[in-house]
Design a protein around this motif. Structure first.
Motif, PDB file in Angstrom:
ATOM      1  N   UNK A   1       0.845  -1.189   0.000  1.00  0.00           N
ATOM      2  CA  UNK A   1       0.000   0.000   0.000  1.00  0.00           C
ATOM      3  C   UNK A   1       0.882   1.240   0.000  1.00  0.00           C
ATOM      4  N   UNK A   2       0.274   2.387  -0.229  1.00  0.00           N
ATOM      5  CA  UNK A   2       0.992   3.648  -0.117  1.00  0.00           C
ATOM      6  C   UNK A   2       0.169   4.630   0.702  1.00  0.00           C
ATOM      7  N   UNK A   3       0.850   5.640   1.254  1.00  0.00           N
ATOM      8  CA  UNK A   3       0.180   6.704   1.991  1.00  0.00           C
ATOM      9  C   UNK A   3      -0.274   7.775   1.009  1.00  0.00           C
ATOM     10  N   UNK A   4      -1.558   8.098   1.063  1.00  0.00           N
ATOM     11  CA  UNK A   4      -2.130   9.124   0.179  1.00  0.00           C
ATOM     12  C   UNK A   4      -2.986  10.053   1.032  1.00  0.00           C
ATOM     13  N   UNK A   5      -2.529  11.282   1.220  1.00  0.00           N
ATOM     14  CA  UNK A   5      -3.226  12.235   2.082  1.00  0.00           C
ATOM     15  C   UNK A   5      -4.561  12.674   1.520  1.00  0.00           C
ATOM     16  N   UNK A   6      -4.839  12.379   0.252  1.00  0.00           N
ATOM     17  CA  UNK A   6      -6.075  12.833  -0.377  1.00  0.00           C
ATOM     18  C   UNK A   6      -7.244  11.879  -0.158  1.00  0.00           C
TER      19      UNK A   6
END
Length: 339
Positions: free
Chosen positions: A319-324
């Motif tokens: 997974x990745x971190x996505x602030x949106x």
């Protein structure tokens, strides 16, 4: 304390010797708060809680943590989430995340809002301001307990309200110094019922995972520690435990090797070889001092030979971190971690 911390060591602690800059004077004169003779008597023998003053250093505020995350090496930073119990792909498993497109402020926000667990590995060693405090922590422990100087590694854990660490054990002596939030720790006895030698031996060849077999029936046998800010906890070597957050939490987890931990790990490497290749059923608790010492010497030799099979799997990013997005977690096609 965690599965990913196991990658730092098996037999002996790997110490970072040189801080990056000149260290400032620590804020608190002492880090331990009200340590007693009774606590000294229980140290490394029983489950123990104590008080500390880490929050007074000012190194664990939101602003300080953002600054830390901005300067911490990416290859020493783990950002993880955990698969749900009913997750078909990752049930109850730690998952490695890609945080490279997220700012330090985004990472802290993700930990506060989502299911994110951040481990700044060896932050207490790498950064001079934190290293000065680590030296005070273990200087105080040495003075209070009469133990020789400790060579300790210290990581900083920043974790979400719903984060949890599954049932596992640590290969070295570990102390949890809780700084912010409420956290519940369940600790079990060191016995074949809860931590069989077969399971310990298996983890000695796996540098990433240190989870143990677990059933719900174990819950009736644990000691439950409700940790508040400014409380620390430690327990006997290899005691199985799991951790549940009640709120957003910040903690320091420190590990250090002792003669006992180094001897036991090496001896159990020998036992793993005897079990795997000769069909024997050795138990560390049945061995006397001489047998443990001889097996420890043999184990240090074995780990340098092909007999010590490495079962460590590849650390895959899922997974990745996505602030949106809500929760900050976006699944990605799995790939081998290369950062």
């Amino acid at each position: 304390m965690t599965s990913l911390d196991a990658a730092a060591t098996i037999m002996d602690a790997d110490i970072v010797e040189t801080p990056e800059t000149e260290a400032p004077e620590p804020v608190a004169a002492t880090i331990l708060d009200g340590w007693s003779e009774e606590q000294t008597a229980s140290f490394q023998k029983d489950i123990l809680t104590f008080r500390h003053r880490l929050e007074d250093t000012g190194l664990f505020t939101d602003a300080a943590l953002i600054d830390l995350l901005e300067r911490h090496p990416a290859n020493m930073l783990d950002v993880c989430t955990m698969g749900a119990t009913n997750d078909p792909l990752y049930p109850n498993k730690f998952r490695t995340g890609d945080f490279r497109d997220a700012s330090a402020a985004d990472l802290l926000a993700a930990a506060k809002a989502g299911c994110i667990w951040i481990n700044a590995r060896k932050a207490m060693n790498i950064h001079a301001d934190y290293n000065a405090v680590l030296k005070r922590m273990y200087g105080d422990l040495s003075e209070a307990t009469g133990n020789r100087a400790f060579n300790a590694n210290g990581g900083i854990l920043i974790s979400s309200p719903v984060a949890r660490v599954p049932y596992h054990f640590d290969k070295t002596e570990v102390i949890l110094w809780h700084v912010r939030g409420q956290k519940t720790v369940h600790v079990w006895p060191v016995s074949q019922d809860f931590i069989p030698d077969r399971a310990v031996e298996a983890t000695l060849t796996n540098m990433i995972e240190d989870d143990l077999p677990y059933t719900a029936a174990f819950e009736d046998h644990s000691t439950v520690l409700k940790l508040q800010p400014g409380q620390g906890a430690t327990w006997p070597l290899n005691a199985p435990h799991r951790v549940d957050n009640e709120t957003f939490c910040v903690s320091v987890t420190t590990e250090y090797s002792t003669t006992e931990s180094a001897t036991k790990n090496a001896a159990m490497m020998t036992n793993a070889t005897l079990r795997r290749y000769f069909g024997m059923n050795p138990l560390y608790e049945r061995d006397g001092a001489v047998a443990r010492r001889l097996k420890s010497i043999a184990g240090r030799v074995i780990r340098k030979t092909p007999l010590a099979v490495n079962t460590t799997g590849t650390d895959m990013v899922t997974f990745k971190i996505d602030a949106s997005v809500e929760g900050y977690v976006v699944n990605v096609e799995p790939f081998e971690r290369n950062f």
